[in-house]
Write a protein that holds these residues in place. Structure first.
Motif, PDB file in Angstrom:
ATOM      1  N   HIS A 137       0.890  -1.454   0.036  1.00  0.00           N
ATOM      2  CA  HIS A 137       0.025  -0.020   0.184  1.00  0.00           C
ATOM      3  C   HIS A 137       1.098   1.146  -0.228  1.00  0.00           C
ATOM      4  O   HIS A 137       0.371   1.875  -0.387  1.00  0.00           O
ATOM      5  CB  HIS A 137      -1.064   0.028   0.913  1.00  0.00           C
ATOM      6  N   VAL A 138       1.910   0.916   0.716  1.00  0.00           N
ATOM      7  CA  VAL A 138       2.764   2.134   0.345  1.00  0.00           C
ATOM      8  C   VAL A 138       3.408   2.288  -0.271  1.00  0.00           C
ATOM      9  O   VAL A 138       4.642   1.705  -0.952  1.00  0.00           O
ATOM     10  CB  VAL A 138       3.881   1.677   2.029  1.00  0.00           C
ATOM     11  N   PRO A 139       3.589   3.254  -1.368  1.00  0.00           N
ATOM     12  CA  PRO A 139       3.868   3.686  -2.169  1.00  0.00           C
ATOM     13  C   PRO A 139       6.270   3.419  -2.116  1.00  0.00           C
ATOM     14  O   PRO A 139       6.222   4.556  -1.333  1.00  0.00           O
ATOM     15  CB  PRO A 139       3.982   5.140  -2.881  1.00  0.00           C
ATOM     16  N   LEU A 140       6.686   3.191  -3.336  1.00  0.00           N
ATOM     17  CA  LEU A 140       8.014   3.385  -3.582  1.00  0.00           C
ATOM     18  C   LEU A 140       8.861   4.271  -4.130  1.00  0.00           C
ATOM     19  O   LEU A 140       9.738   3.558  -4.639  1.00  0.00           O
ATOM     20  CB  LEU A 140       8.623   1.989  -3.054  1.00  0.00           C
ATOM     21  N   GLU A 141       8.257   5.416  -4.762  1.00  0.00           N
ATOM     22  CA  GLU A 141       8.284   6.159  -5.697  1.00  0.00           C
ATOM     23  C   GLU A 141       9.798   6.444  -5.233  1.00  0.00           C
ATOM     24  O   GLU A 141      10.426   6.988  -6.104  1.00  0.00           O
ATOM     25  CB  GLU A 141       7.719   6.887  -5.663  1.00  0.00           C
ATOM     26  N   ASP A 142       9.618   6.805  -3.733  1.00  0.00           N
ATOM     27  CA  ASP A 142      10.955   7.702  -4.012  1.00  0.00           C
ATOM     28  C   ASP A 142      12.627   6.812  -3.689  1.00  0.00           C
ATOM     29  O   ASP A 142      13.376   7.440  -3.777  1.00  0.00           O
ATOM     30  CB  ASP A 142      11.062   8.698  -2.338  1.00  0.00           C
TER      31      ASP A 142
END
Length: 256
Positions: A137-142
């Motif tokens: 659920h938590v985006p890992l875009e960074d």
């Protein structure tokens, strides 16, 4: 007197809602901090607060003044001590989705898990180090934006080629998003909760990203030739071909 109190006692739906919301708030706070380092720090704060009241009752002026000065900056103290836990808690709350069970999208399928497991077992037998991060659920875009973009279909062969020795991307992690390999060569934050002598860089990176997000990480040890899975800052090791897919599937279905 007791009867008079009971007959004049009344509450509305707002009172019930108020109590329910406060109960839910405290329940979620306890659920978020349990089994974390924050629990130990909370015990320390409770001891300081208790010491303040005891010193005040016993007339220990100097100690009471000192503790009063410390407690006067309690908000700043809490932010400093719990900054990582607060960030993780806010990330977890923000990532929660309220949806009906039949509308909830499945986060994995058997073919994706099978490809990851087969690649992990293949590399473990040949002592090839690997780090595969499955986004939930938590985006890992960074993490992904500083790596090499792929957006490729998951396959055993592609995963093995990414971590093959002397490959330009073999030292980083591969981020898997929506059943596709989103990026490779990702640099992950290292966990500070474990000692360097106990875990290698890959395992500390796996623990680090799972301490800050709800990702599921599959780690292949280059030294031991063993496969482990990291979830919620905890590591489950020595997983064979039978246990590995079960552990991954169970972690992927875990609720926030």
């Amino acid at each position: 007197m007791d009867l008079y109190f009971l007959t004049n006692f009344s509450f509305s739906w707002r009172d019930i809602l108020d109590v329910a919301l406060v109960t839910l708030l405290f329940y979620n706070i306890i659920a978020l901090v349990r089994r974390t380092r924050a629990v130990t720090a909370i015990y320390g704060l409770i001891i300081i607060i208790a010491s303040y009241f005891v010193s005040r009752a016993l007339g220990l002026v100097t100690l009471n003044w000192l503790l009063e000065y410390v407690l006067g900056s309690i908000f700043l103290l809490v932010v400093i001590v719990f900054q990582r836990d607060i960030r993780q808690a806010l990330t977890t709350i923000g990532a929660r989705r309220i949806s009906l069970p039949f509308l909830r999208r499945k986060q994995h399928d058997e073919s994706s898990i099978a490809a990851i497991c087969e690649a992990a077992q293949y590399m473990a037998q040949r002592r090839i180090g690997a780090l595969m991060v499955i986004e939930r659920h938590v985006p890992l875009e960074d993490v992904s934006q500083r790596a090499v973009r792929l957006d490729a279909v998951i396959s055993k062969e592609l995963l093995i080629s990414l971590f093959w020795p002397n490959s330009p991307l073999h030292d980083g992690a591969a981020v898997i998003r929506n059943k596709r390999i989103a990026s490779a060569g990702c640099i992950l934050p290292l966990s500070t909760a474990v000692a360097k002598r106990d875990y290698g860089t890959r395992h500390r990176a796996a623990l680090g990203i799972t301490e800050e997000t709800d990702a599921v990480v599959v780690v292949v040890s280059e030294e031991r030739g063993a496969v482990a899975v990291a979830v919620d800052g905890r590591l489950t090791g020595a997983l064979d071909a039978v246990k590995l897919p079960k552990v991954i599937a169970s972690a992927m279905e875990r609720k926030l």
